[in-house]
Design a protein around this motif. Sequence first.
Motif, mmCIF file in Angstrom:
data_model
loop_
_atom_site.group_PDB
_atom_site.id
_atom_site.type_symbol
_atom_site.label_atom_id
_atom_site.label_comp_id
_atom_site.label_asym_id
_atom_site.label_seq_id
_atom_site.Cartn_x
_atom_site.Cartn_y
_atom_site.Cartn_z
ATOM 1 N N ASN A 255 0.832 -1.198 0.000
ATOM 2 C CA ASN A 255 0.000 0.000 0.000
ATOM 3 C C ASN A 255 0.873 1.258 0.000
ATOM 4 O O ASN A 255 2.016 1.243 0.461
ATOM 5 C CB ASN A 255 -0.921 0.013 1.227
ATOM 6 C CG ASN A 255 -1.985 -1.069 1.163
ATOM 7 O OD1 ASN A 255 -2.552 -1.328 0.108
ATOM 8 N ND2 ASN A 255 -2.237 -1.713 2.303
ATOM 9 N N GLY A 256 0.302 2.347 -0.523
ATOM 10 C CA GLY A 256 1.023 3.620 -0.523
ATOM 11 C C GLY A 256 2.200 3.653 -1.474
ATOM 12 O O GLY A 256 3.191 4.348 -1.207
ATOM 13 N N VAL A 257 2.121 2.927 -2.592
ATOM 14 C CA VAL A 257 3.200 2.958 -3.585
ATOM 15 C C VAL A 257 3.155 4.323 -4.284
ATOM 16 O O VAL A 257 2.172 4.661 -4.948
ATOM 17 C CB VAL A 257 3.042 1.817 -4.606
ATOM 18 C CG1 VAL A 257 4.120 1.919 -5.677
ATOM 19 C CG2 VAL A 257 3.098 0.477 -3.895
ATOM 20 N N GLN A 258 4.226 5.113 -4.127
ATOM 21 C CA GLN A 258 4.244 6.479 -4.633
ATOM 22 C C GLN A 258 4.814 6.534 -6.063
ATOM 23 O O GLN A 258 5.925 6.064 -6.319
ATOM 24 C CB GLN A 258 5.095 7.370 -3.715
ATOM 25 C CG GLN A 258 4.509 7.587 -2.331
ATOM 26 C CD GLN A 258 3.255 8.443 -2.381
ATOM 27 O OE1 GLN A 258 3.101 9.321 -3.242
ATOM 28 N NE2 GLN A 258 2.340 8.192 -1.440
ATOM 29 N N ILE A 259 4.001 7.121 -6.967
ATOM 30 C CA ILE A 259 4.448 7.403 -8.341
ATOM 31 C C ILE A 259 4.586 8.920 -8.444
ATOM 32 O O ILE A 259 3.582 9.644 -8.410
ATOM 33 C CB ILE A 259 3.442 6.873 -9.377
ATOM 34 C CG1 ILE A 259 3.239 5.370 -9.204
ATOM 35 C CG2 ILE A 259 3.918 7.205 -10.784
ATOM 36 C CD1 ILE A 259 4.488 4.536 -9.437
ATOM 37 N N PRO A 260 5.811 9.456 -8.544
ATOM 38 C CA PRO A 260 6.003 10.912 -8.438
ATOM 39 C C PRO A 260 5.469 11.718 -9.615
ATOM 40 O O PRO A 260 5.099 12.873 -9.451
ATOM 41 C CB PRO A 260 7.528 11.058 -8.315
ATOM 42 C CG PRO A 260 8.078 9.813 -8.934
ATOM 43 C CD PRO A 260 7.093 8.728 -8.638
ATOM 44 N N MET A 261 5.448 11.147 -10.824
ATOM 45 C CA MET A 261 4.960 11.900 -11.981
ATOM 46 C C MET A 261 4.485 10.948 -13.062
ATOM 47 O O MET A 261 4.831 9.764 -13.081
ATOM 48 C CB MET A 261 6.057 12.823 -12.530
ATOM 49 C CG MET A 261 7.278 12.103 -13.082
ATOM 50 S SD MET A 261 8.600 13.260 -13.518
ATOM 51 C CE MET A 261 7.742 14.347 -14.656
ATOM 52 N N ALA A 262 3.663 11.482 -13.961
ATOM 53 C CA ALA A 262 3.127 10.667 -15.047
ATOM 54 C C ALA A 262 4.185 10.444 -16.118
ATOM 55 O O ALA A 262 5.102 11.248 -16.299
ATOM 56 C CB ALA A 262 1.904 11.348 -15.650
ATOM 57 N N GLY A 263 4.057 9.339 -16.821
ATOM 58 C CA GLY A 263 4.986 9.045 -17.909
ATOM 59 C C GLY A 263 5.008 7.576 -18.250
ATOM 60 O O GLY A 263 4.207 6.774 -17.755
ATOM 61 N N ASP A 264 5.933 7.215 -19.137
ATOM 62 C CA ASP A 264 6.123 5.821 -19.541
ATOM 63 C C ASP A 264 7.168 5.188 -18.617
ATOM 64 O O ASP A 264 8.377 5.385 -18.795
ATOM 65 C CB ASP A 264 6.577 5.742 -20.999
ATOM 66 C CG ASP A 264 5.491 6.194 -21.962
ATOM 67 O OD1 ASP A 264 4.335 5.813 -21.750
ATOM 68 O OD2 ASP A 264 5.806 6.944 -22.907
ATOM 69 N N TRP A 265 6.694 4.439 -17.654
ATOM 70 C CA TRP A 265 7.559 3.833 -16.641
ATOM 71 C C TRP A 265 7.961 2.422 -17.053
ATOM 72 O O TRP A 265 7.203 1.717 -17.715
ATOM 73 C CB TRP A 265 6.829 3.765 -15.298
ATOM 74 C CG TRP A 265 6.633 5.099 -14.640
ATOM 75 C CD1 TRP A 265 5.664 6.014 -14.907
ATOM 76 C CD2 TRP A 265 7.440 5.650 -13.594
ATOM 77 N NE1 TRP A 265 5.803 7.101 -14.104
ATOM 78 C CE2 TRP A 265 6.880 6.911 -13.273
ATOM 79 C CE3 TRP A 265 8.554 5.207 -12.888
ATOM 80 C CZ2 TRP A 265 7.421 7.732 -12.293
ATOM 81 C CZ3 TRP A 265 9.092 6.020 -11.907
ATOM 82 C CH2 TRP A 265 8.540 7.266 -11.619
ATOM 83 N N THR A 266 9.170 2.044 -16.644
ATOM 84 C CA THR A 266 9.626 0.661 -16.832
ATOM 85 C C THR A 266 9.376 -0.095 -15.525
ATOM 86 O O THR A 266 9.956 0.231 -14.471
ATOM 87 C CB THR A 266 11.114 0.603 -17.194
ATOM 88 O OG1 THR A 266 11.321 1.298 -18.424
ATOM 89 C CG2 THR A 266 11.570 -0.840 -17.354
ATOM 90 N N LEU A 267 8.515 -1.085 -15.593
ATOM 91 C CA LEU A 267 8.183 -1.912 -14.433
ATOM 92 C C LEU A 267 9.057 -3.167 -14.470
ATOM 93 O O LEU A 267 9.089 -3.875 -15.476
ATOM 94 C CB LEU A 267 6.700 -2.283 -14.485
ATOM 95 C CG LEU A 267 6.229 -3.379 -13.535
ATOM 96 C CD1 LEU A 267 6.334 -2.928 -12.087
ATOM 97 C CD2 LEU A 267 4.796 -3.787 -13.870
ATOM 98 N N GLN A 268 9.769 -3.430 -13.381
ATOM 99 C CA GLN A 268 10.607 -4.629 -13.285
ATOM 100 C C GLN A 268 10.146 -5.481 -12.104
ATOM 101 O O GLN A 268 10.047 -4.996 -10.977
ATOM 102 C CB GLN A 268 12.077 -4.280 -13.117
ATOM 103 C CG GLN A 268 12.983 -5.511 -13.124
ATOM 104 C CD GLN A 268 14.449 -5.157 -12.984
ATOM 105 O OE1 GLN A 268 14.914 -4.878 -11.879
ATOM 106 N NE2 GLN A 268 15.169 -5.162 -14.096
ATOM 107 N N VAL A 269 9.847 -6.738 -12.398
ATOM 108 C CA VAL A 269 9.432 -7.695 -11.359
ATOM 109 C C VAL A 269 10.491 -8.792 -11.282
ATOM 110 O O VAL A 269 10.830 -9.406 -12.305
ATOM 111 C CB VAL A 269 8.052 -8.294 -11.676
ATOM 112 C CG1 VAL A 269 7.664 -9.310 -10.602
ATOM 113 C CG2 VAL A 269 7.007 -7.195 -11.774
#
Length: 650
Positions: free
Chosen positions: A617-631
Amino acid sequence: MTTTTAPRLTAAFVLRLLLVTAALCATVLSGTASAHAALTGSTPKDGAVVADAPKDVQLTFSEQVAMGNDSIRVLDPAGNRADTGELRDLCAGSVVRYGVNLRDSLPDGTYTVAWQAVSADSHPVSGAFTFSIGAPSKTSVALPDNEVGGGLVGALYGIARYFSYAGFVVLAGGAAFVLACWPRGATARPLQRFVAQGWVVLTASTLVMLLLRAPYTGSGNLADAFDLGQLKSVLETKTGAALISRLLLLGAAALFVAVLFGAYTRREDPKEKKDLTFGLALGGTVVAAGIAGTWALAEHASTGLQPGIAMPVDILHLLAVAAWLGGLAALLVALYRAPSIERAAVRRFSAVAFGSVVVLAATGLYQSWRQVGSWSALTGTTYGQLLLVKVGLVAVMVGVAWISRRWTARLGEARAATGTAADTEAAEAAEDTAESEESEESKEAAVPAEAEPVTVPADPERAAQLARQRAALATTRRKKARDADTERLGLRRSVLAEAAVAVVLLAVTTVLTSTEPGRTEEEAAAAQGTSQTAVPDRPVDVQLPFDTGGQDGKGTVRLSLDPGRTGANALHIYVVRPDGKPLDVPELKVSFTLKAKDIGPLPVVPDRITTGHWAANGVQIPMAGDWTLQVTVRTSDIDQTSIDKNVKIG
């Protein structure tokens, strides 16, 4: 013996060269200009990945647009239509929004949305974007390389647009020059041909624009210009009605030109001529204002801020342009082609030009505020930069016009120094006589003068040849007499320089009419920026297959980021086996990286909730854009893998 002479670089040749060059430059520049209505938002958003298939696709625009049932097309990964083909008008108040329903039970994959429309100021606009259901996939749909309104049809339409402006300037400005500045010029053949050519150019370019309108705003196929069905559809649009109205007004303009160069020149009674002059001035102004109104009706002035004020201002602006530039071109023709022109006529035009510049300054200031709106748009948008170029060219023209006024004054001083007022009047009367003699040039050439008896050869062919030679000699003598007048020569050169700048100015003006106004561009950018931080309708959902290579190392990570915007988000991760059953893994890590802004990686360590379910919970995304998600998934002490995925957040 036959002799060959090299072509001369005459004023007419220079003007034609400048006219064609400017038309081509205007076409090239306008072909790269932005459209006037901008797409400010869409549902789903460009690049969005949604868990479930949406019911429809909605597009939001910065201003009113015209769309048909085939204006929005949604294509599945195989290139097949995924929409029902029925356009929905979702406009409400100031919000301009259209949509199309999607078919039921659409499979997962990447879908392409291609759209095109005609903005309220008559310019075509188009675009395309993609969204994905479930997870992105390969697609066989190729996004269009060329925007609507481009290619060969767009180039031809741009050239026709330029020549329509040029024809109007020549027709209206040339006629105004004759009536207001040089009434005796109505008998001058060069001016008659000049104004008539303006009418022909404007009529022909309007017809070309009418025929090209359908392919220009639609298929882009030149053959569609002769499709009567599409032509009928064009006539039902605002632009089609404006072009037809222009053609009807040009019929009235033809009658005006016929009277100006016909009955008007034969009136000898001063009272009758004065009455006819008033009637022609009044009727010509009405017709010219009507023709100028066809541009105001179909282009910038008819949409956006304060259209009720902008349209009359636009008409005044076009009339002032025609009076100044068209009168300038007519003066140039008179200086180069007519045997003489009175000093008073040049001074009267100077006064008309000054008044036109005042009107241009006032109307241009209002139009600049309306279309630009801010200092940042003036310097930071294409429209604003072109407007600065136009202002610079006007300043250059005013500077050259000041030089022309000095030559006009010197012309008057030279005449005053050569004789009394009576001598001046006699000289002007002699100029009028020479002017009349020029209109009878062919007769003079055919019949020898009594003062110079010439034996006419018995051979008719030889007689015709001698007549042509005598006419050529007479023309040469008159030209030498004109060139010997240094004041007149200086005035001719300064007016030619003005005309050259005017041709370029007209090209820049044409480009401005096909460029997105700075105010609209900034508002669209602001709306897009706002839409990037708005809460989307659905969370960001992705599926990431993995294989660590060890025992029980295959499965799928299903990740959900809710609400999928800047700020705090809830992250849920489900790890399942290939058969769909939960898979318990010893370790799971997530990180977000925004490479465009050098942000991250931002690590997220989720908590294990139950078998195969992790959350944070509370995962902060600072700004909009094309993010790279790594799992990163670890299935044993030594078996581990990381999967990257680009996702659009915000």
